[in-house]
Design an enzyme around this catalytic site. Sequence first.
Site, mmCIF file in Angstrom:
data_model
loop_
_atom_site.group_PDB
_atom_site.id
_atom_site.type_symbol
_atom_site.label_atom_id
_atom_site.label_comp_id
_atom_site.label_asym_id
_atom_site.label_seq_id
_atom_site.Cartn_x
_atom_site.Cartn_y
_atom_site.Cartn_z
ATOM 1 N N HIS A 1 0.819 -1.217 0.000
ATOM 2 C CA HIS A 1 0.000 0.000 0.000
ATOM 3 C C HIS A 1 0.853 1.267 0.000
ATOM 4 O O HIS A 1 2.058 1.250 0.260
ATOM 5 C CB HIS A 1 -0.949 0.008 1.204
ATOM 6 C CG HIS A 1 -0.284 0.075 2.551
ATOM 7 N ND1 HIS A 1 0.028 1.264 3.175
ATOM 8 C CD2 HIS A 1 0.129 -0.899 3.402
ATOM 9 C CE1 HIS A 1 0.595 1.025 4.343
ATOM 10 N NE2 HIS A 1 0.667 -0.276 4.506
ATOM 11 N N CYS B 1 2.760 -4.992 6.970
ATOM 12 C CA CYS B 1 2.457 -4.772 5.561
ATOM 13 C C CYS B 1 3.615 -4.048 4.873
ATOM 14 O O CYS B 1 4.513 -3.520 5.524
ATOM 15 C CB CYS B 1 1.169 -3.965 5.417
ATOM 16 S SG CYS B 1 -0.320 -4.938 5.777
#
Length: 535
Positions: free
Chosen positions: A427, A446
């Site tokens: 992301h 992440c």
Amino acid sequence: MISAQPRHPHFFALAGALLLALLGLFAVPAKAQVTAFKQAVAEAAARDEALSEFYRTTNYESLWTGRDDRSRRSAFLRALSDAADHGLPVNRYDPEMLAATFRAARTPREIGQAEVLASRMFLQYAQDIQAGVVNPRNVDDGIKRSAPRRNRLSQLVAFSKSSPRAYLNALVPDSPEYARLLQEKLRLERVLGAGGWGDEVPGRALEPGASGGTVVSLRNRLIAMGYMKRSASQVYDAALQKAVQQFQLDHGLSPDGVAGPATLAEINVSPAKRLGQVIVAMERERWLGPDRGRRHVLVNITDFRASLVENGKTVFATRAVVGKNQHDQRTPEFSDVMEHMIINPTWNVPRSIATKEYLPMLQRNPNAASYLRLVDARGRTVSRNSVDFTQYSARTFPFDMKQPPSSRNALGLVKFMFPNQYNIYLHDTPQKHLFSRETRAFSHGCVRLNDPFDFAYELLKVQTSDPVGFFQSRLATGRETMVELEKPLPVHIVYRTAVTQPKGRTQFRRDIYGRDARIFQALDEAGVVLRAVRG
């Protein structure tokens, strides 16, 4: 442990060839002898289901010890003689021991036992070289991979019906990376055999313009590593600065040309440790298996970089931020399939973050982190003024927390989804300053991308003639929008501290989570040794 030995790549193969005449003695013409041989094979294979089933279905015919099996014996002994080249534990399948067993077998019982020994050794070797020596999940709980092991019975059957040499050659991973790692391993073994790279460089830091004995030590070390031509200069001059910069680039360091503490620490790493890194990388390459996908995403945790690879070539790469080196925040290693991207995403705060980080803040100040919405079990937004947060614990906290789409959203303006049980994805991020850091382990697990829009354009170009316009039009709405990828692609999150280049030197990275050290320990315990090869 480092084992010093001369380099004779076909020694055992030649020895095996010399044994072929003796191996012809394995013929068992008499009916009684045949019965005794089969009985011996049945007994020796009884505790191994795959071996037992294989010989039962072949009516206990020989695979290794008959007159017609000579080419199979020869090919296998030759393959075993090269096992150490691949960083395998040769004590598991010692070709000298197997050849001696063949040679000593005289009675039908001894020949039957040799037969099963060879099959057992073949299965061990085939599994190790094709899928890895150790089970990745037993080494570190952050490695979420299963080695691509073939069914042992199927492997025996396939081998029995194949050209022996071709089958054995096909067991070796055929990726270009593995082939280059193998060559680097052999090179480092020769470096060790020649005495290494000389003395370590003393001190903590050296800068351009410095002179003296420490500069000479630095120069000599870089000359031995191949970064400079021979020189007698004692000054940290432009040539030495350029060599330091190239070394820094090859080792994931900021290329400022200054031999600071981090750079000197890497320069002083021994060739034996680098050899260990290469052997671990070869093991990891075996775990990954052959089918990476013609077009795939590759994230190397230790390099803090994400790439898009097409037909073996990197067509896009960007800096990345990965998980912190804390037990519950390290980025795991696994493979999955990217299916879609979400433009203007909502951040659904993971429960672990909501209860460990935000609940204590809310207990001190109910208006803390005001950019997050509180949502009950029925999906309704809850007013913070109506909640006494002090009555809840991490276990009883009944709300979800969400951050609506915005430029300040923790996920930035786009995220890339490959749904998985670890809740890991790629992301954007508003924290752009982190990408200038040399070491970029700051996330909760992440992977954050420095150039997420460009990454999105690359993904979309196979399904639209105007990927930029398509993406920007969705972004401009400010609304959360899911975009399916018409051609989903594999994502491989890997951890490689040794990575080869099609042209140029092998690059090395630091073992930020300590995983490679644990893998090498497991390989060492399995019997893998570091060789110093002379000549």
